[in-house]
Structures are given as structure tokens and as C-alpha cells.
Design a protein around this motif. Structure first.
Motif, PDB file in Angstrom:
ATOM      1  N   SER A  96      -7.980  -5.503 -13.461  1.00 36.62           N
ATOM      2  CA  SER A  96      -8.691  -4.391 -14.112  1.00 36.62           C
ATOM      3  C   SER A  96      -8.067  -3.051 -13.753  1.00 36.62           C
ATOM      4  CB  SER A  96     -10.170  -4.393 -13.715  1.00 36.62           C
ATOM      5  OG  SER A  96     -10.781  -5.586 -14.154  1.00 36.62           O
ATOM      6  N   GLN A  97      -7.717  -2.888 -12.448  1.00 37.52           N
ATOM      7  CA  GLN A  97      -7.087  -1.643 -12.016  1.00 37.52           C
ATOM      8  C   GLN A  97      -5.729  -1.461 -12.686  1.00 37.52           C
ATOM      9  OE1 GLN A  97      -8.295  -2.277  -7.507  1.00 37.52           O
ATOM     10  NE2 GLN A  97      -7.265  -0.317  -7.762  1.00 37.52           N
ATOM     11  N   ALA A  98      -4.995  -2.559 -12.790  1.00 35.79           N
ATOM     12  CA  ALA A  98      -3.672  -2.492 -13.418  1.00 35.79           C
ATOM     13  C   ALA A  98      -3.780  -2.038 -14.867  1.00 35.79           C
ATOM     14  CB  ALA A  98      -2.985  -3.851 -13.337  1.00 35.79           C
ATOM     15  N   GLN A 117      -4.753   1.603 -15.110  1.00 40.21           N
ATOM     16  CA  GLN A 117      -3.608   2.465 -14.812  1.00 40.21           C
ATOM     17  C   GLN A 117      -2.719   2.634 -16.039  1.00 40.21           C
ATOM     18  OE1 GLN A 117      -2.793   4.235 -11.867  1.00 40.21           O
ATOM     19  NE2 GLN A 117      -1.378   5.113 -13.356  1.00 40.21           N
ATOM     20  N   GLU A 167       0.824  -1.208   0.000  1.00 42.80           N
ATOM     21  CA  GLU A 167       0.000   0.000   0.000  1.00 42.80           C
ATOM     22  C   GLU A 167       0.860   1.261   0.000  1.00 42.80           C
ATOM     23  OE1 GLU A 167      -3.190   0.593  -0.459  1.00 42.80           O
ATOM     24  OE2 GLU A 167      -3.386  -1.569  -0.845  1.00 42.80           O
ATOM     25  N   SER A 193       1.348  -0.619 -11.860  1.00 41.93           N
ATOM     26  CA  SER A 193       0.469  -1.604 -12.512  1.00 41.93           C
ATOM     27  C   SER A 193       0.907  -3.027 -12.182  1.00 41.93           C
ATOM     28  CB  SER A 193       0.451  -1.385 -14.025  1.00 41.93           C
ATOM     29  OG  SER A 193       1.726  -1.636 -14.583  1.00 41.93           O
ATOM     30  N   LEU A 197      -0.349  -3.868  -8.748  1.00 45.69           N
ATOM     31  CA  LEU A 197      -1.790  -4.162  -8.788  1.00 45.69           C
ATOM     32  C   LEU A 197      -2.049  -5.548  -9.385  1.00 45.69           C
ATOM     33  CD1 LEU A 197      -2.990  -0.652  -9.996  1.00 45.69           C
ATOM     34  CD2 LEU A 197      -3.508  -1.690  -7.766  1.00 45.69           C
ATOM     35  N   SER A 210      -1.344  -8.354  -7.028  1.00 40.78           N
ATOM     36  CA  SER A 210      -2.425  -8.457  -6.030  1.00 40.78           C
ATOM     37  C   SER A 210      -3.748  -8.873  -6.660  1.00 40.78           C
ATOM     38  CB  SER A 210      -2.587  -7.115  -5.309  1.00 40.78           C
ATOM     39  OG  SER A 210      -1.397  -6.759  -4.638  1.00 40.78           O
ATOM     40  N   LYS A 211      -3.700  -9.365  -7.910  1.00 39.86           N
ATOM     41  CA  LYS A 211      -4.888  -9.846  -8.641  1.00 39.86           C
ATOM     42  C   LYS A 211      -5.878  -8.728  -8.969  1.00 39.86           C
ATOM     43  CE  LYS A 211      -3.271 -14.018  -8.166  1.00 39.86           C
ATOM     44  NZ  LYS A 211      -2.576 -14.666  -9.295  1.00 39.86           N
ATOM     45  N   LYS A 212      -5.428  -7.499  -8.926  1.00 36.46           N
ATOM     46  CA  LYS A 212      -6.287  -6.377  -9.300  1.00 36.46           C
ATOM     47  C   LYS A 212      -6.023  -6.037 -10.772  1.00 36.46           C
ATOM     48  CE  LYS A 212      -6.312  -4.603  -4.567  1.00 36.46           C
ATOM     49  NZ  LYS A 212      -6.025  -3.464  -3.653  1.00 36.46           N
ATOM     50  N   ARG A 230       2.357   1.676  -3.462  1.00 33.92           N
ATOM     51  CA  ARG A 230       1.400   2.196  -4.446  1.00 33.92           C
ATOM     52  C   ARG A 230       1.133   3.679  -4.236  1.00 33.92           C
ATOM     53  NH1 ARG A 230      -2.587  -2.865  -3.525  1.00 33.92           N
ATOM     54  NH2 ARG A 230      -1.202  -4.458  -4.387  1.00 33.92           N
TER      55      ARG A 230
END
Length: 619
Positions: free
Chosen positions: A192-194, A197, A158, A182, A185, A188-190, A161
Motif C-alpha cells: 500500500s505504501q509503495a 508513493q 531504512e 517504491s 517498500l 518489504s511487503k509494504k 529509503r
């Protein structure tokens, strides 16, 4: 490295101290230390650190009283700290730079060096404190990136980021901040956010293809190849000069077996970036895999120039030269490789094969003979040597020459040594006897191994043919019938029986019935069509004979027997020029001296039958 650290610290501290010290350790004692256990040495390392740090602290306090002393000690500490970093002695570097920071606390460059030494020594928590202070005061992007990387190393994603976000706020075109954010993210399996970005960064810097490239890599890691391909193509469109993008796009195309597209992508990039060894390597591997050996050579040569110590590439280039019949270049390459690896059985084998190809037989034998019996290439190299010795012996026109003796000694030795290859070596020995007109010995050699495993139908035909030469027709027929007993539809067996009768001039009609069966089973076999043509010739049906023999010749254009039959038929038709042409073609293909003599004899007879002077055959 722990022993090295101890002595490094000791030597550095000793260099600062002009007088003797009660803690100093002499060379004799140092020698004793190397014999201690790892635990003892670690303890001594820690003690050395404490001694060094305490003494350096004293030196720093003293140096502050004089600018000259301060500058002298600062320079000395920096040089020794920097050298320790370069040598990988990070613990010593950390101690030196810590005291240097205390000596010149306002120097941001020294603080960065201290932070790096802390990171290299694994002291991430302390490095965070140092880096946070520098970044807070300078807002320097590189320091921010290092600090964010340390956060990641401490599993403080965190914080990392947030810092990457702050860096992007300071500079929306900061590629590293965007990419690392990215990646964080995505880890961390995020996903869509990656991706969002990276798309945001693309909008801020639309000419930069790296964001689409990393989006493609994220999708590739997810197994979504088509989405990955789409992003790789976008990246390539935005920035065609990016090597990693070209490589990623090409590899994906290769994996989808779209090889021509991959080559087009590679070549277009290489035209503008001719020295990119990564892409050169991709092209070489792809063309080599597709067996486009002529095309790959210039790429492999260029790659070898950039990486002359790459032995695997040199081997590949040597093979390419061999396949392209560039034998001098191939020999040069493999000789260079042999100088590096003189015991390599593969290199010795390649050199043997190439020298054999260019008829440098004695050199070929020398290379093959150096392959040890423990090698997987030993058996094949022995076969190659046997064939070479046979060629030399037959070429001497004297079966009792040194080559003949050497061949027979070698082949007899191999027949005894390599039991599993007795048939193969016996066939080579048989061919030698046949080539010197010693048909009885040829027949007897093959008879000895006819019950061995590996004695195939082809070997049976060979032995049956030798029986025929020795007029052992009963044995010949009996042997071929054993083939037909197991395989009644064996066209070659029927053909052999028919041709054997034709050669003897016996039972011509029976011969035809056998040949007809063979034709029915295998109508497009050139050898069988030759037998039919020869049957027609024997029956006096010359026109039919010529038709069948021309069909046979078209199917098997390099068979001496078929060519000789055509010469004989044209001679019968008084087509002397055509007959002579076919005899000359047969001469180029004969392997044995006895065959050569037979053809030369028939050519001499042909000359005596020529037409009157006005129609003589032109030489």
C-alpha cells in the motif's frame, strides 16, 4: 582473473619505477607462478597489492613537492585506473584511485571514480564512506542514488529509503528515486505504501507514465492481473511512447488471449516507433503463433534487418517464405543459414523440401542425402527421396531408365534398412510398379508386407484393387471381408465391394445393394456417391447418373476417376464440349503415364464421335 590481477599490478607498478626493484619478478618467475595452486596465487596477489600500494604511496608523497610531477603522476594514475576498470580488474583500479584521491583530494570526479571501483570490487562499506562525503558536499542526485543503492546492497533499507525521500524532497520529479523507493517498500511487503508513493509521484509529474507502469508491475507480482492491467492502461494513456509500458500491456493482453487487442496496441506504438525491436519481436511471435504467415513476413523482414545474426529469426523467416510460396527468398535464407551451420539437419531438410516443391529434384535429393542416420529427420528424408526418385523414374516414360534403376536400388535398400517403415516404403514401390503398368509386381510387393504392423485398411483397399486388376476377385473380396468382419458399418468396405462388381460388369443388382448400404452409413461421401452414379450409368439411367456424379464432383473435385466418369456421361449425352473439358481436367491430375495414355486414347475416340462440322467442338 586473480592471476591477471597480479600481473596487472606488477606491470603498472613497474611502469612507475624507472630503476630495478628488489621485489620485481622476472618473466621466468612469472611463468612459474601460473603453475601454483589457487591458494598460493591468492596469497601472491595480496602481496602484490601491498607492494604496489606501498610503492605508489611513496610516489604520491614525492609528487606533491612539484606541480609538474603531481600532474604527471595524476594523469598516469587516472589513465591506468580507468583502463583497469574497463578491463574488469577492479582490485587494481581500487588501489590506483585510492592513491589518486590522496594526490588530488579536492577532485570530486576522481572521488566518484574511486567509489565506483570500490563498489565494483565489492568493498561496499568503504564506498559508503566515500559517497557520503561527496553527497554531503555536493547534494548531487546521481551520487545520492548510487549511495542509496549501496545501502540496499548492505541490507540497510531504512537508510536507503530515507535517502530516496531526501532526494525526492530536493526534486519531486526524480523518477529513479521514486521508483527505487517504491520498489524497496514493495520488497518489504509494504504494498500500500509503495502504491501511494507512486501515486504521489504521478501527481507531481502527471505526464510521466513510468509511475503507473511500476504500480502495475507491483500488482502483477502480487498476481492481481486486473489491477495491473488498469495501471498499465493509465501509463499508456499518459505516455503512449513508453516501450516498456506497451510491452507489458501487450504481454498481459496476450496471456488473456486477447490477441487482436494486443496487436492493435503494438501496431499503434510501432507506427511512431518503427525501430523498436522488442515490439517488433512481440508482433512476429504473436502472428507466427496465430499462423498469420502472410501478415508476419514484413515485420520479420524488418526485425531481421536490425538483427542479422539472429539465427532463430532467420529460420522463422525462411519458414514464412516457404509457407507464402516465396521459394527463392526461402532458399536464399536457408542457404545463408547452412553456411553458418553446415551440419544442421533441420536446415538441410528445409532446403530439400523447398527444392522438391519447385521441382528441382536433383538438388532436393542432394540436401536430403546429407542428413545423417542419427537425425530424427532421417526417416522422413528417406521417404521424400524415395518419392522424388519415383517421380523422376515415372516421368522418364521408360521404366528401365537410370532413374528407374536408381529408384529400385534405393527403395530396396530402405526396405531392408528401416524395418519399422517397410510398409510405407513398400507402398511407394507398389505405386511405382502400378504407374508403369506392372500390376502383378505391384500386387506382389504389397502382398509381402500385408502381415506387417502398420498395414492399415487403406493398404488393404489398395491391395484389393490390385487383386481386381489381376482378376483375382476371390482374393480381393476375401481381403475386404476381413475389414467388414471387424467393422460391419465400414462404408468404404461396402462401397469397394459394390464398385468392384460394377467394374467387372457382374451382378449389378448385388453391387447396388452393397453401394446402398454404404450410402446409408455415409451419405455425404463423394466416392460412394460416385459409385452410385456409376451404377445408374451401368443401368442406362443417364440423368440419375449425372446428378450423383455432380454431387460427388462437388465433394471431391480433384479425383481423377470421378472426373473421368463425368466425361463419359457427358459423352454419352453428346455433350462433347463438356466431355472434352472433363477429360482435360483429368489429364492435369493424373500421376502415372499409363493413366495419361488411357485418357488420351478416350479423348481421341471422343474426337472421332464429334458432331458434324457445324457443331464441332471448338478447340
Amino acid at each position: 582473473m586473480k592471476v591477471v590481477r597480479f600481473f596487472s599490478l606488477f606491470i603498472i607498478v613497474a611502469g612507475f619505477i624507472s630503476s630495478s626493484c628488489s621485489h620485481q619478478i622476472g618473466p621466468g618467475k612469472a611463468s612459474e607462478l601460473t603453475q601454483n595452486s589457487t591458494e598460493q596465487m591468492e596469497f601472491l596477489n595480496q602481496e602484490a597489492l601491498k607492494i604496489a600500494s606501498k610503492r605508489l604511496e611513496e610516489l604520491v608523497v614525492k609528487a606533491r613537492g612539484s606541480e609538474e610531477s603531481r600532474n604527471f603522476l595524476a594523469t598516469d594514475l587516472f589513465l591506468k585506473g580507468n583502463m583497469s576498470l574497463l578491463e574488469g580488474d577492479f582490485a587494481t583500479a581500487k588501489v590506483l584511485f585510492r592513491h589518486l584521491v590522496n594526490l588530488v583530494p579536492e577532485d570530486k570526479f576522481i572521488q566518484k571514480k574511486y567509489a565506483i571501483s570500490l563498489i565494483r570490487d565489492g568493498d561496499l562499506e568503504t564506498s559508503v564512506e566515500v559517497l557520503q562525503k561527496i553527497f554531503q558536499e555536493t547534494q548531487e542526485e546521481k551520487i545520492g542514488l548510487i549511495l542509496a543503492g549501496v545501502y540496499t546492497g548492505l541490507d540497510k533499507e531504512e537508510e536507503a529509503r530515507k535517502l530516496y525521500g531526501k532526494l525526492l524532497a530536493l526534486n519531486p520529479k526524480n523518477e529513479d528515486a521514486c521508483v527505487f523507493l517504491s520498489k524497496s517498500l514493495a520488497v518489504s511487503k509494504k504494498i500500500s505504501q509503495a502504491i501511494r508513493q507512486l501515486e504521489y509521484c504521478t501527481r507531481k509529474n502527471p505526464t510521466n507514465g513510468m509511475y503507473d507502469y511500476y504500480a502495475g508491475k507491483i500488482y502483477l507480482d502480487q498476481g492481481q492481473e486486473q489491477k495491473a492491467m488498469n495501471f498499465f492502461r493509465k501509463a499508456h494513456g499518459r505516455q503512449p511512447s513508453l516501450g516498456p509500458v506497451v510491452s507489458a500491456l501487450g504481454i498481459l493482453l496476450e496471456e488473456q488471449e486477447r490477441h487482436e487487442e494486443a496487436l492493435k496496441v503494438y501496431n499503434k506504438y510501432l507506427a511512431a516507433n518503427p525501430n523498436d525491436t522488442t515490439i517488433l519481436g512481440r508482433i512476429v511471435n504473436l502472428l507466427f503463433m496465430k499462423e498469420k504467415f502472410t501478415e508476419v513476413i514484413p515485420y520479420a523482414e524488418r526485425l531481421s534487418d536490425f538483427d542479422p545474426d539472429n539465427l532463430n529469426l532467420k529460420v522463422k523467416l525462411g519458414i514464412l517464405y516457404t509457407d507464402a510460396k516465396k521459394y527463392p527468398e526461402a532458399i536464399s535464407i536457408f542457404k545463408d543459414l547452412l553456411s553458418v551451420s553446415p551440419q544442421s539437419d533441420k536446415i538441410l531438410y528445409y532446403l530439400g523440401i523447398i527444392h522438391q516443391e519447385v521441382s528441382l529434384y536433383e538438388e532436393s535429393i542432394e540436401y536430403f542425402s546429407r542428413i545423417p542416420s542419427s537425425s530424427g529427420l532421417y526417416t522422413d528424408s528417406s521417404i521424400q527421396m524415395a518419392n522424388i526418385l519415383s517421380t523422376l523414374a515415372l516421368g522418364d516414360q521408360n521404366p528401365d531408365s537410370k532413374w528407374g534403376d536408381r529408384f529400385l536400388t534405393f527403395i530396396n535398400q530402405k526396405i531392408e534398412e528401416l524395418k519399422d517403415m517397410r510398409v510405407e516404403f513398400s507402398v511407394i514401390k507398389t505405386a511405382f510398379y502400378e504407374g508403369t503398368g506392372r500390376f502383378k509386381e505391384a500386387m506382389e510387393t504389397l502382398m509381402i508386407v500385408q502381415d506387417e504392423k502398420g498395414f492399415s485398411n487403406q493398404h488393404k483397399y489398395y491391395l484389393a484393387n490390385l487383386y481386381d486388376r489381376e482378376k483375382k476377385y476371390k482374393e480381393s473380396t476375401s481381403l475386404v471381408m476381413t475389414i467388414l468382419d471387424k467393422d460391419p458399418k465400414n462404408a468404404h468396405a461396402w462401397n469397394f465391394l459394390g464398385y468392384s462388381l460394377l467394374s467387372r460388369g457382374e451382378e449389378i443388382d448385388k453391387a447396388y445393394s452393397y453401394i446402398k448400404k454404404a450410402i446409408e452409413i455415409s451419405p455425404n461421401d463423394g466416392y460412394i456417391r460416385d459409385s452410385l452414379g456409376w451404377y445408374y450409368f451401368k443401368k442406362g439411367q443417364i440423368s440419375k447418373a449425372l446428378v450423383e456424379l455432380e454431387i460427388a464432383y462437388k465433394i471431391v473435385p480433384d479425383d481423377v476417376e470421378i472426373i473421368k466418369h463425368l466425361a463419359i456421361v457427358h459423352r454419352e449425352l453428346k455433350n462433347f464440349q463438356r466431355a472434352k473439358s472433363f477429360y482435360q481436367s483429368a489429364l492435369k491430375l493424373v500421376r502415372y503415364q499409363i493413366e495419361r495414355q488411357e485418357i488420351l486414347s478416350e479423348l481421341a475416340e471422343l474426337e472421332s464421335e464429334r458432331m458434324p462440322a457445324s457443331d464441332k467442338i471448338a478447340d
